[in-house]
Design a protein around this motif. Structure first.
Motif, PDB file in Angstrom:
ATOM      1  N   LYS A   1      14.177   2.708   2.154  1.00 57.99           N
ATOM      2  CA  LYS A   1      12.576   2.815   2.399  1.00 57.99           C
ATOM      3  C   LYS A   1      11.647   2.316   1.731  1.00 57.99           C
ATOM      4  O   LYS A   1      10.834   1.662   2.266  1.00 57.99           O
ATOM      5  CB  LYS A   1      12.610   4.480   2.207  1.00 57.99           C
ATOM      6  N   SER A   2      11.734   2.311   0.205  1.00 53.55           N
ATOM      7  CA  SER A   2      10.793   1.603  -0.430  1.00 53.55           C
ATOM      8  C   SER A   2      10.882   0.179  -0.231  1.00 53.55           C
ATOM      9  O   SER A   2       9.698  -0.432  -0.298  1.00 53.55           O
ATOM     10  CB  SER A   2      10.964   1.891  -2.012  1.00 53.55           C
TER      11      SER A   2
ATOM     12  N   SER B   1       8.799  -0.789   2.521  1.00 57.28           N
ATOM     13  CA  SER B   1       7.165  -0.718   2.467  1.00 57.28           C
ATOM     14  C   SER B   1       6.692  -1.853   1.557  1.00 57.28           C
ATOM     15  O   SER B   1       5.629  -2.587   1.873  1.00 57.28           O
ATOM     16  CB  SER B   1       6.813   0.528   1.960  1.00 57.28           C
TER      17      SER B   1
ATOM     18  N   MET C   1      -1.293   0.811  -0.577  1.00 57.63           N
ATOM     19  CA  MET C   1      -0.174   1.875  -0.824  1.00 57.63           C
ATOM     20  C   MET C   1      -0.346   2.606  -1.755  1.00 57.63           C
ATOM     21  O   MET C   1      -1.110   2.469  -3.194  1.00 57.63           O
ATOM     22  CB  MET C   1       1.165   0.632  -1.427  1.00 57.63           C
TER      23      MET C   1
ATOM     24  N   PHE D   1       1.738   4.803  -4.826  1.00 59.61           N
ATOM     25  CA  PHE D   1       3.011   4.611  -5.247  1.00 59.61           C
ATOM     26  C   PHE D   1       3.579   6.078  -5.484  1.00 59.61           C
ATOM     27  O   PHE D   1       2.709   6.699  -5.963  1.00 59.61           O
ATOM     28  CB  PHE D   1       2.976   3.503  -6.473  1.00 59.61           C
ATOM     29  N   GLN D   2       4.846   6.098  -6.088  1.00 56.27           N
ATOM     30  CA  GLN D   2       5.252   7.327  -6.309  1.00 56.27           C
ATOM     31  C   GLN D   2       5.131   8.052  -7.993  1.00 56.27           C
ATOM     32  O   GLN D   2       4.744   8.861  -7.786  1.00 56.27           O
ATOM     33  CB  GLN D   2       7.138   7.042  -6.273  1.00 56.27           C
TER      34      GLN D   2
ATOM     35  N   ILE E   1       0.364   3.103   2.782  1.00 52.55           N
ATOM     36  CA  ILE E   1       1.704   3.519   2.964  1.00 52.55           C
ATOM     37  C   ILE E   1       1.890   4.403   1.699  1.00 52.55           C
ATOM     38  O   ILE E   1       1.136   4.108   0.535  1.00 52.55           O
ATOM     39  CB  ILE E   1       2.539   2.136   2.707  1.00 52.55           C
TER      40      ILE E   1
ATOM     41  N   ASP F   1       4.313   6.183  -0.558  1.00 52.66           N
ATOM     42  CA  ASP F   1       5.829   6.098  -1.185  1.00 52.66           C
ATOM     43  C   ASP F   1       6.025   7.195  -2.020  1.00 52.66           C
ATOM     44  O   ASP F   1       5.829   7.251  -3.134  1.00 52.66           O
ATOM     45  CB  ASP F   1       6.138   4.762  -1.644  1.00 52.66           C
ATOM     46  N   GLU F   2       6.795   8.290  -1.498  1.00 53.47           N
ATOM     47  CA  GLU F   2       7.168   9.524  -2.073  1.00 53.47           C
ATOM     48  C   GLU F   2       5.949  10.227  -2.918  1.00 53.47           C
ATOM     49  O   GLU F   2       5.833  10.335  -4.136  1.00 53.47           O
ATOM     50  CB  GLU F   2       8.230   9.046  -3.187  1.00 53.47           C
TER      51      GLU F   2
ATOM     52  N   ILE G   1       6.755   7.747   3.261  1.00 51.22           N
ATOM     53  CA  ILE G   1       8.169   7.444   2.891  1.00 51.22           C
ATOM     54  C   ILE G   1       8.599   8.462   1.996  1.00 51.22           C
ATOM     55  O   ILE G   1       7.986   8.745   1.081  1.00 51.22           O
ATOM     56  CB  ILE G   1       8.295   6.197   2.090  1.00 51.22           C
ATOM     57  N   THR G   2       9.702   9.380   2.401  1.00 51.46           N
ATOM     58  CA  THR G   2      10.093  10.455   1.464  1.00 51.46           C
ATOM     59  C   THR G   2      11.462  10.930   1.830  1.00 51.46           C
ATOM     60  O   THR G   2      12.137  10.211   2.758  1.00 51.46           O
ATOM     61  CB  THR G   2       9.246  11.651   1.945  1.00 51.46           C
TER      62      THR G   2
END
Length: 363
Positions: free
Chosen positions: A71-72, A75, A118, A120-121, A201, A203-204, A235-236
């Motif tokens: 997933k990541s 991205s 993006m 980020f997580q 995007i 990401d988590e 994205i998760t």
């Protein structure tokens, strides 16, 4: 209902490497046969191995799967953030008519922040600890806009206020460590949206947050999408987050797509045994559960040594029903309903029988 066979790497109309690659893109974001491989001393890591999908403005695509499913990496590949000396990236990524994989690093860099961004997580590690939050938003804004620092600072304060940070005139001069986890995530969103990107995007974005802050962040993303009409990739591994925010779901396993469809289809009538496993391991609050959560047995495959057939077959309790095809033949994406596609050797009728008689009653 019979299955309509489509090319192996096709999803939602995107062509494969064997198709006419010069065909103009039909969607705002169109990913075609994306492959991202990393050479290592132990072998070639196939993190993403033939992924295709489309996304329109104003819509949200949720990409779900276990850790290590790609997933990541996907991205980062879209944003062009992989080191080109270490990663082998092939395929096509079209953003508003511009192809990114074949573009130079400088061309893609000019698009980041302005056209695509993006979240980020972990914002604490993603933001520079030596600079104030405001300084980092100001820098991101001035890179793409010819304005004075005073104008950029006012814009940074406006963005912090827009994402719900109290007293933005004062907090703009605070450092990342002075923000709580939820506030840091809001500041990261403010930075990502500072130039009004058309593709966002995430990401988590809610992994490390408590459920109350998580709900606030999801509401914020939904409101900002309505305001900016951005396309969002969420994205998760949290299916609850996907159900809350996404229009469509792409389920990844072993670097490939195994199921794609509208949220309602994938949640109410999932077709792939891996999706069944994800749903079975998700707590439910909308009705009483009489059994324990059902974990997916086994571990994800090594991306260096992915099984020759179906990557999920070593963990799939139904692989023995495919007459050995799961061990030797890679399943192709097939359309089982309008906009709903699955890569599984089990016939559609057999899958639906298993879902209705064995899986659905337990969830």
């Amino acid at each position: 209902m019979g299955e309509k066979k489509i090319p192996a790497e096709t999803l939602n109309g995107a062509p494969t490497a064997t198709d006419e690659t010069s065909r103009p893109p039909t969607a705002f974001l169109e990913v075609r046969d994306l492959r991202i491989h990393f050479p290592t001393d132990d072998g070639l890591v196939k993190s993403v191995d033939g992924l295709s999908f489309q996304l329109e403005r104003g819509r949200t695509l949720g990409i779900v799967g276990e850790s290590g499913s790609g997933k990541s990496v996907t991205s980062l590949g879209i944003l062009g953030l992989h080191n080109r000396n270490n990663a082998r990236v092939s395929g096509e990524v079209w953003l508003d008519g511009r192809e990114l994989v074949g573009s130079t690093a400088e061309e893609v860099r000019r698009l980041r922040g302005r056209d695509m961004a993006m979240i980020f997580q972990d914002p604490l590690s993603s933001m520079h600890p030596f600079y104030t939050v405001g300084a980092q938003i100001i820098e991101a804004y001035r890179i793409h806009n010819d304005v004075s620092r005073k104008v950029a600072r006012k814009h940074a304060i406006d963005m912090l206020g827009r994402v719900g940070i109290p007293e933005p005139e004062r907090r703009v001069d605070d450092y990342p460590h002075q923000f709580s986890g939820g506030m840091r995530q809001r500041a990261m969103i403010a930075m990502a949206l500072s130039c009004d990107p058309e593709l966002l995007i995430a990401d988590e974005p809610t992994t490390a947050l408590d459920v109350t802050v998580q709900a606030q962040i999801l509401d914020l993303l939904r409101d900002l999408q309505e305001e900016f009409n951005s396309a969002i990739i969420m994205i998760t591994h949290d299916l609850g987050v996907v159900a809350e925010l996404s229009d469509d779901i792409l389920v990844m396993y072993g670097g490939r797509c195994v199921e794609y469809g509208a949220v309602e289809d994938v949640f109410h009538d999932p077709e792939h045994p891996y999706t069944w496993g994800l749903l079975g391991s998700m707590p439910r609050l909308d009705r009483e559960r009489t059994e324990r959560l059902i974990p997916i047995k086994g571990t994800p495959p090594s991306l260096i040594d992915i099984p020759a057939g179906c990557a999920f077959s070593p963990r799939c309790v139904y692989s023995e029903l495919t007459e050995g095809r799961s061990e030797t033949e890679r399943p192709e994406l097939r359309e089982v309903a309008a906009g709903h596609r699955v890569a599984c050797h089990l016939p559609t009728e057999r899958r639906r029988e298993i879902w209705n008689s064995e899986i659905r009653p337990r969830l």
